[in-house]
Design a protein around this motif. Sequence first.
Motif, PDB file in Angstrom:
ATOM      1  N   THR A   1      80.600   5.751 -19.829  1.00 44.54           N
ATOM      2  CA  THR A   1      80.059   5.398 -21.136  1.00 44.54           C
ATOM      3  C   THR A   1      79.694   3.956 -21.163  1.00 44.54           C
ATOM      4  O   THR A   1      80.627   2.982 -21.090  1.00 44.54           O
ATOM      5  CB  THR A   1      80.856   5.908 -22.209  1.00 44.54           C
ATOM      6  OG1 THR A   1      81.097   7.304 -22.326  1.00 44.54           O
ATOM      7  CG2 THR A   1      79.927   5.406 -23.725  1.00 44.54           C
ATOM      8  N   VAL A   2      78.333   3.659 -21.315  1.00 40.76           N
ATOM      9  CA  VAL A   2      78.130   2.154 -21.465  1.00 40.76           C
ATOM     10  C   VAL A   2      77.371   1.865 -22.690  1.00 40.76           C
ATOM     11  O   VAL A   2      76.572   2.317 -23.446  1.00 40.76           O
ATOM     12  CB  VAL A   2      77.046   2.062 -20.511  1.00 40.76           C
ATOM     13  CG1 VAL A   2      76.554   0.377 -20.597  1.00 40.76           C
ATOM     14  CG2 VAL A   2      77.331   2.094 -19.043  1.00 40.76           C
ATOM     15  N   SER A   3      78.257   1.069 -23.556  1.00 41.78           N
ATOM     16  CA  SER A   3      78.133   1.011 -24.883  1.00 41.78           C
ATOM     17  C   SER A   3      78.736  -0.163 -25.478  1.00 41.78           C
ATOM     18  O   SER A   3      79.841  -0.698 -24.938  1.00 41.78           O
ATOM     19  CB  SER A   3      78.642   2.209 -25.776  1.00 41.78           C
ATOM     20  OG  SER A   3      78.408   2.045 -27.141  1.00 41.78           O
ATOM     21  N   SER A   4      78.174  -0.898 -26.310  1.00 44.51           N
ATOM     22  CA  SER A   4      78.536  -2.197 -26.994  1.00 44.51           C
ATOM     23  C   SER A   4      79.318  -1.708 -28.448  1.00 44.51           C
ATOM     24  O   SER A   4      79.971  -2.738 -28.791  1.00 44.51           O
ATOM     25  CB  SER A   4      77.462  -3.205 -27.295  1.00 44.51           C
ATOM     26  OG  SER A   4      76.533  -2.585 -28.316  1.00 44.51           O
TER      27      SER A   4
ATOM     28  N   THR B   1      74.849   6.135 -18.984  1.00 46.51           N
ATOM     29  CA  THR B   1      75.897   7.014 -19.381  1.00 46.51           C
ATOM     30  C   THR B   1      75.508   8.451 -19.197  1.00 46.51           C
ATOM     31  O   THR B   1      74.592   9.047 -19.387  1.00 46.51           O
ATOM     32  CB  THR B   1      75.982   6.726 -21.033  1.00 46.51           C
ATOM     33  OG1 THR B   1      76.036   5.400 -21.464  1.00 46.51           O
ATOM     34  CG2 THR B   1      76.981   7.830 -21.770  1.00 46.51           C
TER      35      THR B   1
ATOM     36  N   GLN C   1      80.948  -1.992 -21.293  1.00 42.81           N
ATOM     37  CA  GLN C   1      80.018  -2.906 -22.166  1.00 42.81           C
ATOM     38  C   GLN C   1      78.773  -2.984 -21.159  1.00 42.81           C
ATOM     39  O   GLN C   1      78.804  -3.061 -19.970  1.00 42.81           O
ATOM     40  CB  GLN C   1      80.306  -4.406 -22.635  1.00 42.81           C
ATOM     41  CG  GLN C   1      81.272  -4.077 -23.623  1.00 42.81           C
ATOM     42  CD  GLN C   1      81.699  -5.346 -24.384  1.00 42.81           C
ATOM     43  OE1 GLN C   1      81.873  -6.457 -23.469  1.00 42.81           O
ATOM     44  NE2 GLN C   1      81.869  -5.518 -25.708  1.00 42.81           N
ATOM     45  N   PRO C   2      77.438  -3.142 -21.942  1.00 45.80           N
ATOM     46  CA  PRO C   2      76.273  -3.297 -20.980  1.00 45.80           C
ATOM     47  C   PRO C   2      76.350  -4.639 -20.239  1.00 45.80           C
ATOM     48  O   PRO C   2      76.855  -5.605 -20.723  1.00 45.80           O
ATOM     49  CB  PRO C   2      75.224  -3.462 -22.170  1.00 45.80           C
ATOM     50  CG  PRO C   2      75.617  -2.754 -23.172  1.00 45.80           C
ATOM     51  CD  PRO C   2      77.117  -2.849 -23.201  1.00 45.80           C
TER      52      PRO C   2
ATOM     53  N   LYS D   1      73.946  -0.149 -17.750  1.00 49.18           N
ATOM     54  CA  LYS D   1      72.969  -0.057 -18.991  1.00 49.18           C
ATOM     55  C   LYS D   1      73.369   1.187 -19.745  1.00 49.18           C
ATOM     56  O   LYS D   1      73.818   2.177 -19.069  1.00 49.18           O
ATOM     57  CB  LYS D   1      71.476   0.094 -18.298  1.00 49.18           C
ATOM     58  CG  LYS D   1      70.949  -1.018 -17.264  1.00 49.18           C
ATOM     59  CD  LYS D   1      69.642  -0.804 -17.111  1.00 49.18           C
ATOM     60  CE  LYS D   1      69.043  -2.142 -16.146  1.00 49.18           C
ATOM     61  NZ  LYS D   1      67.670  -1.475 -15.402  1.00 49.18           N
ATOM     62  N   PRO D   2      73.040   1.251 -20.986  1.00 47.15           N
ATOM     63  CA  PRO D   2      73.319   2.285 -21.856  1.00 47.15           C
ATOM     64  C   PRO D   2      72.583   3.649 -21.280  1.00 47.15           C
ATOM     65  O   PRO D   2      73.325   4.662 -21.259  1.00 47.15           O
ATOM     66  CB  PRO D   2      72.738   1.967 -23.171  1.00 47.15           C
ATOM     67  CG  PRO D   2      72.994   0.505 -23.318  1.00 47.15           C
ATOM     68  CD  PRO D   2      72.518   0.064 -21.841  1.00 47.15           C
ATOM     69  N   GLU D   3      71.847   3.692 -20.421  1.00 42.90           N
ATOM     70  CA  GLU D   3      71.148   4.617 -19.870  1.00 42.90           C
ATOM     71  C   GLU D   3      71.830   5.190 -18.741  1.00 42.90           C
ATOM     72  O   GLU D   3      71.357   6.385 -18.086  1.00 42.90           O
ATOM     73  CB  GLU D   3      69.565   4.447 -19.672  1.00 42.90           C
ATOM     74  CG  GLU D   3      69.199   3.224 -18.628  1.00 42.90           C
ATOM     75  CD  GLU D   3      68.928   2.147 -19.535  1.00 42.90           C
ATOM     76  OE1 GLU D   3      67.982   1.436 -19.081  1.00 42.90           O
ATOM     77  OE2 GLU D   3      69.285   1.745 -20.820  1.00 42.90           O
TER      78      GLU D   3
END
Length: 115
Positions: free
Chosen positions: A112-115, A90, A13-14, A86-88
């Motif tokens: 992979t960074v994602s909520s 990924t 997760q972020p 951060k998502p970026e």
Amino acid sequence: QVQLVESGGGLVQPGGSLRLSCAPSGTIFGINVMGWYRQAPGKRREAVATIPSDGSTNYADSVKGRFAISRDNAKNTVYLQMNSLKPEDTAVYYCNLEHYNKGYWGQGTQVTVSS
């Protein structure tokens, strides 16, 4: 052919953290620079962090203050501690080493960074 074994990628997760590790599968001498690169879909592969044998470190501006690269010369292992993800961030992360003017790459590990 030098084989690099990477581990530590995954889904986070972020704001979370991951630690990547990479080492040659066999004995190798005279490694100069080790580093981590990443490539997102449709993007160029970019350097994230590098660390020469003297232990100095270099970071992309986008990860300064969040990532830390280190190496264990006795084990020929390079690490990338990734915090405050951060998502970026990924991307597929690739380990790289320079050895007698030759570059060697790991197979890549997905982060992979994602909520």
